[in-house]
Design an enzyme around this catalytic site. Structure first.
Site, PDB file in Angstrom:
ATOM      1  N   HIS A  22       0.839  -1.208   0.000  1.00  0.00           N
ATOM      2  CA  HIS A  22       0.000   0.000   0.000  1.00  0.00           C
ATOM      3  C   HIS A  22       0.872   1.255   0.000  1.00  0.00           C
ATOM      4  O   HIS A  22       0.561   2.243  -0.664  1.00  0.00           O
ATOM      5  CB  HIS A  22      -0.863   0.054   1.261  1.00  0.00           C
ATOM      6  CG  HIS A  22      -1.894  -1.014   1.360  1.00  0.00           C
ATOM      7  ND1 HIS A  22      -1.817  -2.033   2.269  1.00  0.00           N
ATOM      8  CD2 HIS A  22      -3.031  -1.228   0.662  1.00  0.00           C
ATOM      9  CE1 HIS A  22      -2.867  -2.822   2.150  1.00  0.00           C
ATOM     10  NE2 HIS A  22      -3.613  -2.373   1.168  1.00  0.00           N
ATOM     11  N   GLN A 137      -9.252  -7.404 -10.346  1.00  0.00           N
ATOM     12  CA  GLN A 137      -9.869  -6.181  -9.818  1.00  0.00           C
ATOM     13  C   GLN A 137      -9.449  -4.975 -10.662  1.00  0.00           C
ATOM     14  O   GLN A 137     -10.281  -4.159 -11.078  1.00  0.00           O
ATOM     15  CB  GLN A 137      -9.445  -5.981  -8.364  1.00  0.00           C
ATOM     16  CG  GLN A 137      -9.682  -4.592  -7.815  1.00  0.00           C
ATOM     17  CD  GLN A 137      -9.450  -4.504  -6.320  1.00  0.00           C
ATOM     18  OE1 GLN A 137     -10.229  -5.011  -5.532  1.00  0.00           O
ATOM     19  NE2 GLN A 137      -8.382  -3.839  -5.901  1.00  0.00           N
ATOM     20  N   SER A 170      -2.422  -8.020   2.877  1.00  0.00           N
ATOM     21  CA  SER A 170      -2.886  -7.854   4.267  1.00  0.00           C
ATOM     22  C   SER A 170      -3.158  -9.212   4.892  1.00  0.00           C
ATOM     23  O   SER A 170      -3.040  -9.396   6.093  1.00  0.00           O
ATOM     24  CB  SER A 170      -4.165  -7.024   4.293  1.00  0.00           C
ATOM     25  OG  SER A 170      -3.938  -5.819   3.639  1.00  0.00           O
TER      26      SER A 170
HETATM   27  O1  PAF Z   1      -8.156  -3.801  -3.090  1.00  0.00           O
HETATM   28  C1  PAF Z   1      -8.813  -3.419  -2.102  1.00  0.00           C
HETATM   29  O2  PAF Z   1      -8.288  -3.196  -1.022  1.00  0.00           O
HETATM   30  C2  PAF Z   1     -10.318  -3.236  -2.212  1.00  0.00           C
HETATM   31  O3  PAF Z   1     -10.863  -4.182  -3.089  1.00  0.00           O
HETATM   32  C3  PAF Z   1     -10.735  -1.821  -2.619  1.00  0.00           C
HETATM   33  C4  PAF Z   1     -10.245  -1.446  -3.994  1.00  0.00           C
HETATM   34  C5  PAF Z   1     -10.197  -0.821  -1.597  1.00  0.00           C
HETATM   35  C6  PAF Z   1     -12.255  -1.705  -2.622  1.00  0.00           C
HETATM   36  O4  PAF Z   1     -12.812  -2.031  -1.374  1.00  0.00           O
END
Ligand code: PAF
Length: 262
Positions: A22, A137, A170
């Site tokens: 992150h 995603q 995570s």
């Molecule tokens: O990748 C993530 O942490 C989640 O899928 C996101 C993009 C924050 C949406 O809840």
């Protein structure tokens, strides 16, 4: 709700439990805008299983500190009611949302797209940074942004790995030290497959290496065409291996480029 942000904004949406992966997204965001917004919201809509939602790691105080140290100028941890003041209109992830992760996590991508659209409505970012770790995603977010003509540029950020090769996630905090070693079978399989051509050989190598760790329960290992997210063939220009499975009940995902035409 008005967040009173200094536009333009570079945005990093997260569900918290921040790790170096992150922080690398926040670093990238800083290179795009002075105002860097990080959201922390564990979105119930994208969990198909209430146990997984309950066990999702939460560490808001240290997350805020970490995000700010890494350069976030605004950390936003909205409540459920702020995100969903009324029953949300669920965004469909379509056919691609039902492949791979979608097969095993019913409704996951619809819930993910629904929250990402809501977050974009509130933050109105010029740029939004998504990690390649969740490659399906990333693909679906780009598709939604194009389909709905949302005025944001999606920036893809490379996977950050532990020195062992394990992709940062995570969920890794829930792995024992022994399982962390066992989990390296995934990156080993990907690195090894990346050296093989044609696609058939790379696919076979992936499966061979993954089967060497009997505790890793494979969901899928496939080589996809990055342009369509369908299974790659020899005409595919850019291909990527994607892997998911379970180790001691913890879901692990990883991926790696295989053939690149660019
Ligand atoms: O990748 C993530 O942490 C989640 O899928 C996101 C993009 C924050 C949406 O809840």
């Amino acid at each position: 709700m008005s967040l009173n942000l200094k536009q333009p904004v570079a945005f990093v949406p997260t569900m918290g439990a921040l790790h170096a992966g992150h922080l690398s997204l926040i670093e990238i965001a800083k290179s795009y805008c002075d105002e860097v917004v990080v959201s922390i919201f564990v979105n119930p809509l994208q969990f198909e299983n209430s146990d997984d939602l309950a066990k999702y790691p939460r560490s808001l105080t240290s997350d805020i500190e970490l995000a700010e140290k890494s350069g976030a100028t605004f950390v936003w941890a909205p409540t459920f009611e702020e995100i969903y003041p009324t029953k949300p209109e669920i965004i469909s992830s379509g056919a691609i949302g039902n492949l791979f992760e979608g097969v095993h996590r019913f409704g996951h991508f619809d819930g993910m797209l629904t929250v990402v659209k809501r977050l974009f409505e509130e933050v109105k970012p010029k740029y939004a940074i998504f990690g390649e770790k969740d490659f399906q995603q990333l693909f679906l977010v780009k598709k939604m942004v194009a389909d709905l003509a949302i005025p944001v540029k999606i920036i893809a950020a490379p996977i950050i790995r532990e020195s062992s090769g394990l992709a940062m996630s995570s969920r890794n905090t829930r792995l024992s030290e022994i399982d962390k070693v066992k989990a390296t079978v995934i990156s080993k399989a990907l690195f090894s497959a990346a050296k093989k051509e044609p696609t058939e050989k790379a696919r076979a190598e992936l499966l061979k290496v993954l089967s060497s760790e009997s505790d890793f329960i494979l969901d899928y290992a496939e080589i996809i065409d990055e342009a369509t997210f369908e299974v790659a063939n020899e005409e595919s220009l850019n291909t990527r291996a994607i892997v998911a499975g379970w180790l001691s009940g913890i879901r692990l995902l990883d991926n790696m480029p295989m053939r690149s035409a660019l």
